[in-house]
Design a protein around this motif. Structure first.
Motif, PDB file in Angstrom:
ATOM      1  N   HIS A 141       0.837  -1.202   0.000  1.00 43.94           N
ATOM      2  CA  HIS A 141       0.000   0.000   0.000  1.00 43.94           C
ATOM      3  C   HIS A 141       0.876   1.257   0.000  1.00 43.94           C
ATOM      4  CE1 HIS A 141      -3.389   2.608   1.353  1.00 43.94           C
ATOM      5  NE2 HIS A 141      -2.448   3.202   2.067  1.00 43.94           N
ATOM      6  N   GLU A 142       1.901   1.259   0.844  1.00 38.29           N
ATOM      7  CA  GLU A 142       2.791   2.431   0.910  1.00 38.29           C
ATOM      8  C   GLU A 142       3.605   2.557  -0.380  1.00 38.29           C
ATOM      9  OE1 GLU A 142       2.240   4.462   3.084  1.00 38.29           O
ATOM     10  OE2 GLU A 142       1.221   3.292   4.619  1.00 38.29           O
ATOM     11  N   GLY A 144       2.531   1.678  -3.187  1.00 41.32           N
ATOM     12  CA  GLY A 144       1.535   2.220  -4.124  1.00 41.32           C
ATOM     13  C   GLY A 144       1.485   3.736  -4.070  1.00 41.32           C
ATOM     14  N   HIS A 145       1.535   4.284  -2.844  1.00 38.36           N
ATOM     15  CA  HIS A 145       1.584   5.752  -2.710  1.00 38.36           C
ATOM     16  C   HIS A 145       2.800   6.301  -3.438  1.00 38.36           C
ATOM     17  CE1 HIS A 145      -1.764   6.755  -0.233  1.00 38.36           C
ATOM     18  NE2 HIS A 145      -1.400   6.028   0.814  1.00 38.36           N
ATOM     19  N   HIS A 148       2.586   6.110  -7.312  1.00 38.83           N
ATOM     20  CA  HIS A 148       1.715   7.136  -7.912  1.00 38.83           C
ATOM     21  C   HIS A 148       2.129   8.542  -7.527  1.00 38.83           C
ATOM     22  CE1 HIS A 148      -1.126   4.404  -9.758  1.00 38.83           C
ATOM     23  NE2 HIS A 148      -1.141   3.681  -8.643  1.00 38.83           N
ATOM     24  N   HIS A 150       2.156  10.164  -4.759  1.00 38.98           N
ATOM     25  CA  HIS A 150       1.251  10.899  -3.868  1.00 38.98           C
ATOM     26  C   HIS A 150       1.990  11.828  -2.905  1.00 38.98           C
ATOM     27  CE1 HIS A 150      -1.955   7.553  -4.541  1.00 38.98           C
ATOM     28  NE2 HIS A 150      -1.892   8.410  -5.529  1.00 38.98           N
ATOM     29  N   GLN A 196      -6.639   9.030  -3.433  1.00 39.07           N
ATOM     30  CA  GLN A 196      -5.260   8.547  -3.439  1.00 39.07           C
ATOM     31  C   GLN A 196      -5.135   7.267  -2.619  1.00 39.07           C
ATOM     32  OE1 GLN A 196      -3.396  12.192  -2.067  1.00 39.07           O
ATOM     33  NE2 GLN A 196      -2.519  12.541  -4.087  1.00 39.07           N
ATOM     34  N   GLU A 197      -5.901   7.209  -1.507  1.00 34.71           N
ATOM     35  CA  GLU A 197      -5.892   5.991  -0.691  1.00 34.71           C
ATOM     36  C   GLU A 197      -6.369   4.794  -1.504  1.00 34.71           C
ATOM     37  OE1 GLU A 197      -4.532   5.604   2.056  1.00 34.71           O
ATOM     38  OE2 GLU A 197      -4.129   7.736   2.278  1.00 34.71           O
ATOM     39  N   GLU A 199      -6.318   4.488  -4.702  1.00 38.30           N
ATOM     40  CA  GLU A 199      -5.320   4.193  -5.725  1.00 38.30           C
ATOM     41  C   GLU A 199      -4.192   3.345  -5.133  1.00 38.30           C
ATOM     42  OE1 GLU A 199      -3.790   6.952  -9.460  1.00 38.30           O
ATOM     43  OE2 GLU A 199      -3.856   7.793  -7.461  1.00 38.30           O
ATOM     44  N   ALA A 200      -3.772   3.722  -3.913  1.00 41.88           N
ATOM     45  CA  ALA A 200      -2.695   2.978  -3.255  1.00 41.88           C
ATOM     46  C   ALA A 200      -3.163   1.576  -2.871  1.00 41.88           C
ATOM     47  CB  ALA A 200      -2.209   3.740  -2.023  1.00 41.88           C
ATOM     48  N   ASP A 201      -4.424   1.457  -2.429  1.00 41.50           N
ATOM     49  CA  ASP A 201      -4.987   0.141  -2.115  1.00 41.50           C
ATOM     50  C   ASP A 201      -4.942  -0.765  -3.351  1.00 41.50           C
ATOM     51  OD1 ASP A 201      -5.493   0.515   0.523  1.00 41.50           O
ATOM     52  OD2 ASP A 201      -7.630   0.930   0.316  1.00 41.50           O
ATOM     53  N   GLY A 204      -1.460  -1.687  -4.228  1.00 42.37           N
ATOM     54  CA  GLY A 204      -0.987  -2.622  -3.218  1.00 42.37           C
ATOM     55  C   GLY A 204      -1.523  -4.019  -3.455  1.00 42.37           C
TER      56      GLY A 204
END
Lengths: 316, 157
Positions: A141-142, A144-145, A148, A150, A196-197, A199-201, A204
């Motif tokens: 998940h992190e 993923g941030h 992208h 973020h 954004q969360e 997107e990160a999910d 991830g």
């Protein structure tokens, strides 16, 4: 001279200021509304423009801070870095981007991604992870941030907001800009939007499914963290909950995303290596022993050492 | 307390705003009351923009009389004027400044003429001068100068 007279002039002609306070509030409301629209546009474009900042520039921004946290020869950090590298290899990071994981020996239940692909994971969070798959979901998940970009978007928004606010008040605006650009704020106070969360999910989940062949642990991670908060009752929930509610909607969304990908919902889990568990326990006993002697002082110091992790946004 | 210090400029603005509003209103009301009273008292001194007194007034002594008044804005009026400067329209908060300065200047000129025994002032002219306002945050004021020729019966002046 009786034929001449100076007439008395009516008062309202030259002075029409009858309700100054009312006009002040009407006009300032209009000005504030216009300012609000401009500030929103600035914040939006600040985030959008920051996304196009070259990655090399982002690295240069974070370099002075990253230097203070060199890679440590710690079994937990080595393990986290290996796991992150494995996950990142399947998450198609843009070429110059590299993930660096930092292990923070503090009982805070927290993890965050910041500029330059740096990810921090706290001992408190690691201790709660039932298996490697759940931990991998947090890391993915992190990542993923970071993938992208973020953090830099969030930075751009923060700087733009600070600049906009400083038009109104140099104190407030400078405070925001300083908080974002300042030494500690830059690392931990970056906040992400709900989109954004999500997107990160998603990113991830992809990374998790690719690394293990199934998405087991993803929903568990969030459910487990929520239960941990519930068990502790009203006494200080884990940090991420205060800034980032773990709603049933998010868990449902993750379940839906797994189904859409056609990934297997669960499969054989991998355990966290015994060596890592032992290292965590050792760190826990070493840091809690002095605090049993003078608990209030120690906990106060701990809050002061990481002020931003408590207020900051985590696992977002 | 710390928040108070961090936003000192906002706190300062609010304080000046409140003081400016109440003190400004109180001063203005008092000044207008005084202006109206003295305008009635000095209604006997006539003011003309003509260059020469009416032909019927005969032989007279003339003398230059002048009155000047400086009126300052208050913080509230300035803040309101700044808003007007965004949206346009009549700068209503400054209208009363000019009005008070002009009437006060005329009254001082009339009082001088009255002291000379004159019952009219001819060829009355006005000049205004803006005071302050060169730097962005300075408080602005306005001066109005009224001057004319006091006409008194011969030997009176």
């Amino acid at each position: 001279m009786p034929e001449y007279r100076n007439p008395e002039l009516p008062e309202e002609v030259n002075n029409s200021d009858r309700r100054p306070l009312a006009s002040f509030f009407v006009l300032s409301a209009a000005a504030l509304a216009a300012f609000g629209v401009a500030a929103l546009a600035l914040v939006f474009f600040g985030g959008e423009l920051a996304r196009h900042l070259p990655y090399e520039t982002e690295m240069r921004l974070i370099a002075p801070h990253a230097e203070r946290y060199p890679p440590r020869d710690h079994p937990v950090e080595r393990y986290l870095q290996r796991l992150a590298d494995r996950l990142a290899s399947g998450m198609s990071l843009p070429p110059p981007m590299a993930i660096r994981v930092h292990y923070v020996n503090e009982p805070v239940v927290n993890a965050f991604a910041t500029l330059g692909g740096h990810i921090a994971v706290y001992r408190g969070l690691l201790e709660r992870m039932p298996d490697e798959n759940a931990l991998a979901m947090v890391l993915a998940h992190e990542i993923g941030h970071a993938r992208h970009r973020h953090p830099v978007q969030s930075l751009g928004r923060g700087v733009a907001l600070g600049a906009a606010l400083s038009v109104l008040s140099t104190g407030a605006g400078g405070g925001v800009a300083e908080g974002v650009l300042g030494k500690s704020g830059m690392l931990t106070l970056l906040s992400f939007s709900r989109a954004q969360e999500d997107e990160a999910d998603d990113a991830g989940l992809d990374g998790l499914a690719l690394a293990y062949g199934h998405a087991g642990g993803a929903a568990d991670t969030f459910r487990m963290l929520r239960e941990a908060a519930g068990a502790r009752g009203r006494s200080e929930p884990p940090v991420f909950l205060s800034t980032h509610p773990l709603t049933q909607a998010r868990i449902d969304r993750i379940a839906g995303a797994i189904a859409r990908r056609g990934a297997k919902a669960d499969g054989p889990r991998t355990a966290i290596p015994e060596e890592v568990r032992r290292a965590l326990e050792k760190d826990a006993t070493q840091t809690t022993r002095p605090s049993t002697r003078s608990a209030p002082a120690a906990s106060r110091i701990q809050v002061r050492v990481v002020p931003n992790t408590r207020a900051g946004n985590t696992l977002e | 307390m710390q928040a108070l210090f961090e936003n000192l400029d906002l706190v300062l603005f609010a304080a000046l705003f409140v003081v400016g509003y109440f003190a400004g209103r109180w001063n203005e009301r008092r000044h207008y009351a005084s202006i109206r009273r003295r305008e009635k008292d000095l209604a006997g001194v006539l003011v003309f923009s003509n260059r020469f007194p009416p032909a019927a007034s005969g032989r007279a002594a003339t003398r230059l009389v002048a009155g000047s008044a400086v009126i300052s804005e208050d913080y509230f009026k300035g803040a309101l004027a700044a808003l007007y400067s965004i949206f346009g329209g009549r700068v209503r908060s400054y209208e009363s400044l000019i009005d008070r300065a002009r009437r006060e200047a005329v009254l001082r000129m009339k009082a001088e003429a009255h002291g000379l025994g004159a019952s009219m002032i001819v060829n009355v002219k006005f000049q205004t001068f803006a005071i302050g306002g060169r730097s962005q945050n300075s408080v602005k004021g306005v001066e109005v100068l009224a001057y004319g020729t006091a006409v008194a019966p011969a030997g009176g002046a």
